[in-house]
Design a protein around this motif. Structure first.
Motif, PDB file in Angstrom:
ATOM      1  N   GLN A  12       0.860  -1.181   0.000  1.00  0.00           N
ATOM      2  CA  GLN A  12       0.000   0.000   0.000  1.00  0.00           C
ATOM      3  C   GLN A  12       0.901   1.237   0.000  1.00  0.00           C
ATOM      4  O   GLN A  12       1.907   1.286   0.702  1.00  0.00           O
ATOM      5  CB  GLN A  12      -0.890   0.010   1.239  1.00  0.00           C
ATOM      6  N   GLN A  13       0.538   2.267  -0.777  1.00  0.00           N
ATOM      7  CA  GLN A  13       1.400   3.444  -0.866  1.00  0.00           C
ATOM      8  C   GLN A  13       0.640   4.765  -0.903  1.00  0.00           C
ATOM      9  O   GLN A  13       1.195   5.805  -1.220  1.00  0.00           O
ATOM     10  CB  GLN A  13       2.306   3.335  -2.093  1.00  0.00           C
ATOM     11  N   ASP A  14      -0.646   4.722  -0.518  1.00  0.00           N
ATOM     12  CA  ASP A  14      -1.457   5.932  -0.616  1.00  0.00           C
ATOM     13  C   ASP A  14      -1.045   7.018   0.372  1.00  0.00           C
ATOM     14  O   ASP A  14      -1.316   8.200   0.159  1.00  0.00           O
ATOM     15  CB  ASP A  14      -2.936   5.593  -0.416  1.00  0.00           C
ATOM     16  N   GLN A  15      -0.359   6.661   1.475  1.00  0.00           N
ATOM     17  CA  GLN A  15       0.016   7.657   2.478  1.00  0.00           C
ATOM     18  C   GLN A  15       1.441   8.181   2.299  1.00  0.00           C
ATOM     19  O   GLN A  15       1.859   9.079   3.025  1.00  0.00           O
ATOM     20  CB  GLN A  15      -0.108   7.055   3.883  1.00  0.00           C
ATOM     21  N   CYS A  16       2.192   7.615   1.371  1.00  0.00           N
ATOM     22  CA  CYS A  16       3.614   7.961   1.225  1.00  0.00           C
ATOM     23  C   CYS A  16       3.823   9.034   0.165  1.00  0.00           C
ATOM     24  O   CYS A  16       3.248   8.974  -0.922  1.00  0.00           O
ATOM     25  CB  CYS A  16       4.424   6.729   0.853  1.00  0.00           C
ATOM     26  N   ALA A  17       4.667   9.993   0.503  1.00  0.00           N
ATOM     27  CA  ALA A  17       5.000  11.053  -0.449  1.00  0.00           C
ATOM     28  C   ALA A  17       5.719  10.481  -1.658  1.00  0.00           C
ATOM     29  O   ALA A  17       5.448  10.854  -2.799  1.00  0.00           O
ATOM     30  CB  ALA A  17       5.859  12.107   0.233  1.00  0.00           C
ATOM     31  N   GLN A  18       6.673   9.593  -1.414  1.00  0.00           N
ATOM     32  CA  GLN A  18       7.418   8.966  -2.497  1.00  0.00           C
ATOM     33  C   GLN A  18       6.835   7.589  -2.796  1.00  0.00           C
ATOM     34  O   GLN A  18       6.925   6.685  -1.979  1.00  0.00           O
ATOM     35  CB  GLN A  18       8.892   8.824  -2.116  1.00  0.00           C
ATOM     36  N   LYS A  19       6.221   7.455  -3.968  1.00  0.00           N
ATOM     37  CA  LYS A  19       5.638   6.176  -4.356  1.00  0.00           C
ATOM     38  C   LYS A  19       6.747   5.203  -4.763  1.00  0.00           C
ATOM     39  O   LYS A  19       7.903   5.578  -4.940  1.00  0.00           O
ATOM     40  CB  LYS A  19       4.651   6.374  -5.510  1.00  0.00           C
ATOM     41  N   ILE A  20       6.369   3.941  -4.913  1.00  0.00           N
ATOM     42  CA  ILE A  20       7.333   2.935  -5.330  1.00  0.00           C
ATOM     43  C   ILE A  20       7.866   3.293  -6.708  1.00  0.00           C
ATOM     44  O   ILE A  20       7.109   3.561  -7.644  1.00  0.00           O
ATOM     45  CB  ILE A  20       6.690   1.543  -5.367  1.00  0.00           C
ATOM     46  N   GLY A  21       9.181   3.310  -6.830  1.00  0.00           N
ATOM     47  CA  GLY A  21       9.811   3.647  -8.089  1.00  0.00           C
ATOM     48  C   GLY A  21      10.883   2.640  -8.444  1.00  0.00           C
ATOM     49  O   GLY A  21      11.188   1.719  -7.676  1.00  0.00           O
ATOM     50  N   THR A  22      11.459   2.839  -9.603  1.00  0.00           N
ATOM     51  CA  THR A  22      12.480   1.925 -10.099  1.00  0.00           C
ATOM     52  C   THR A  22      13.683   1.876  -9.174  1.00  0.00           C
ATOM     53  O   THR A  22      14.291   0.809  -8.979  1.00  0.00           O
ATOM     54  CB  THR A  22      12.908   2.335 -11.509  1.00  0.00           C
ATOM     55  N   ASP A  23      14.066   3.012  -8.576  1.00  0.00           N
ATOM     56  CA  ASP A  23      15.245   3.049  -7.710  1.00  0.00           C
ATOM     57  C   ASP A  23      15.145   2.033  -6.585  1.00  0.00           C
ATOM     58  O   ASP A  23      16.082   1.267  -6.327  1.00  0.00           O
ATOM     59  CB  ASP A  23      15.432   4.442  -7.107  1.00  0.00           C
ATOM     60  N   ALA A  24      14.021   2.032  -5.889  1.00  0.00           N
ATOM     61  CA  ALA A  24      13.848   1.134  -4.749  1.00  0.00           C
ATOM     62  C   ALA A  24      13.883  -0.324  -5.196  1.00  0.00           C
ATOM     63  O   ALA A  24      14.513  -1.167  -4.553  1.00  0.00           O
ATOM     64  CB  ALA A  24      12.545   1.445  -4.023  1.00  0.00           C
ATOM     65  N   VAL A  25      13.198  -0.625  -6.285  1.00  0.00           N
ATOM     66  CA  VAL A  25      13.151  -2.001  -6.769  1.00  0.00           C
ATOM     67  C   VAL A  25      14.539  -2.449  -7.223  1.00  0.00           C
ATOM     68  O   VAL A  25      14.967  -3.581  -6.957  1.00  0.00           O
ATOM     69  CB  VAL A  25      12.121  -2.148  -7.903  1.00  0.00           C
ATOM     70  N   ALA A  45      12.698   3.899   5.211  1.00  0.00           N
ATOM     71  CA  ALA A  45      11.936   2.772   4.659  1.00  0.00           C
ATOM     72  C   ALA A  45      10.881   3.180   3.645  1.00  0.00           C
ATOM     73  O   ALA A  45      10.567   2.409   2.742  1.00  0.00           O
ATOM     74  CB  ALA A  45      11.276   1.998   5.799  1.00  0.00           C
ATOM     75  N   GLY A  46      10.291   4.372   3.776  1.00  0.00           N
ATOM     76  CA  GLY A  46       9.203   4.744   2.879  1.00  0.00           C
ATOM     77  C   GLY A  46       8.051   3.763   2.996  1.00  0.00           C
ATOM     78  O   GLY A  46       7.547   3.495   4.080  1.00  0.00           O
ATOM     79  N   THR A  47       7.645   3.183   1.879  1.00  0.00           N
ATOM     80  CA  THR A  47       6.563   2.193   1.894  1.00  0.00           C
ATOM     81  C   THR A  47       6.981   0.877   2.532  1.00  0.00           C
ATOM     82  O   THR A  47       6.140   0.054   2.876  1.00  0.00           O
ATOM     83  CB  THR A  47       6.094   1.879   0.464  1.00  0.00           C
TER      84      THR A  47
END
Length: 252
Positions: A12-25, A45-47
């Motif tokens: 779930q990522q609706d509350q996070c300013a930074q959504k899941i992106g290529t960098d994290a993956v 940690a972000g999401t």
């Protein structure tokens, strides 16, 4: 998209300013310490996606995550609880500076997708929320404090891995060198073969602790350097990127 579905877990990522992106993956899939780690720390940690990816990869590891933002902390903690790995994941609501001052544990693996805009850059865009600014600018966690905290918490045989903009590599390397951390592996990342390199993945170990001790000191300190291109064309991914991420993305 408020829910990002991976093969073995959802985020779930609706509350996070930074959504899941290529960098994290990329960081979650690319990180590869010489020995499977038993304990891992995820800084910022972000999401929680990087922690979840590492929990999938290392089935015996206990993973701690640190997140300063209120809403992101709540989201990461919820994502951990609702994952198949909830009993091995814990998120602390604190700044990394507070965390490394309080914790005595040493980690075999530390990872971070740190804030990536220099705090001195212009930031008067009214469309960028305060929460998003904190997630993207490095005022909250400058490289100097990030590396100092890693120095404090990393096991002397451990690995530190991160992803940063390539134009900040030399700045980070000056700091890591001061704290006796040397690069043992790096991968430069570009979107397509026609675009410039934008990111670099870096893996560090303490000087003198690099594997392959039969090699000379000079040989051990020369990092393995690779290059990764993500797409051949829009949504047509390279074989290298597919191979790296196939255990996580649903459609890989």
């Amino acid at each position: 998209m408020s829910v990002f579905k991976f093969k073995q877990f959802e985020v779930q990522q609706d509350q996070c300013a930074q959504k899941i992106g290529t960098d994290a993956v990329l960081l979650g899939a690319w990180t590869a310490p010489a020995t499977p780690p038993q304990n891992i720390l995820d800084i910022g940690a972000g999401t929680g996606v990087i922690s979840l990816m590492l929990a999938q990869r290392y089935g015996l590891a206990q993973i701690d995550a640190v997140e300063i933002d209120d809403l992101a902390f709540e989201q990461a903690a919820s994502n951990f609880e609702n994952s198949p790995y909830g009993d091995r994941l814990f998120c602390y609501h604190a700044s990394f500076q507070e965390y490394y001052e309080e914790v005595d544990e040493r980690y075999e693996l530390i990872v971070s997708n740190p804030p990536f805009f220099n705090g001195s850059l212009q930031r008067d865009d009214q469309q960028i929320s305060a929460q998003r600014q904190q997630a993207r600018f490095d005022d909250a966690l400058p490289f100097e404090e990030l590396v100092y905290g890693v120095y404090q918490l990393l096991d002397r045989q451990g690995t530190f891995a991160c992803i940063i903009p390539v134009d900040r590599e030399s700045h980070l390397l000056k700091i890591t060198d001061h704290f006796q951390l040397v690069v043992v592996r790096k991968t430069y990342v570009r979107g397509t073969s026609a675009t410039a390199v934008k990111r670099v993945l870096l893996e560090f170990r303490f000087r003198g602790s690099e594997p392959h001790n039969s090699l000379t000191t000079t040989q051990r300190q020369i990092p393995t350097v690779n290059h990764l291109t993500i797409e051949r064309s829009r949504h047509h991914y390279t074989e290298a990127y597919i191979e790296l991420t196939k255990d996580f993305y649903l459609k890989m």
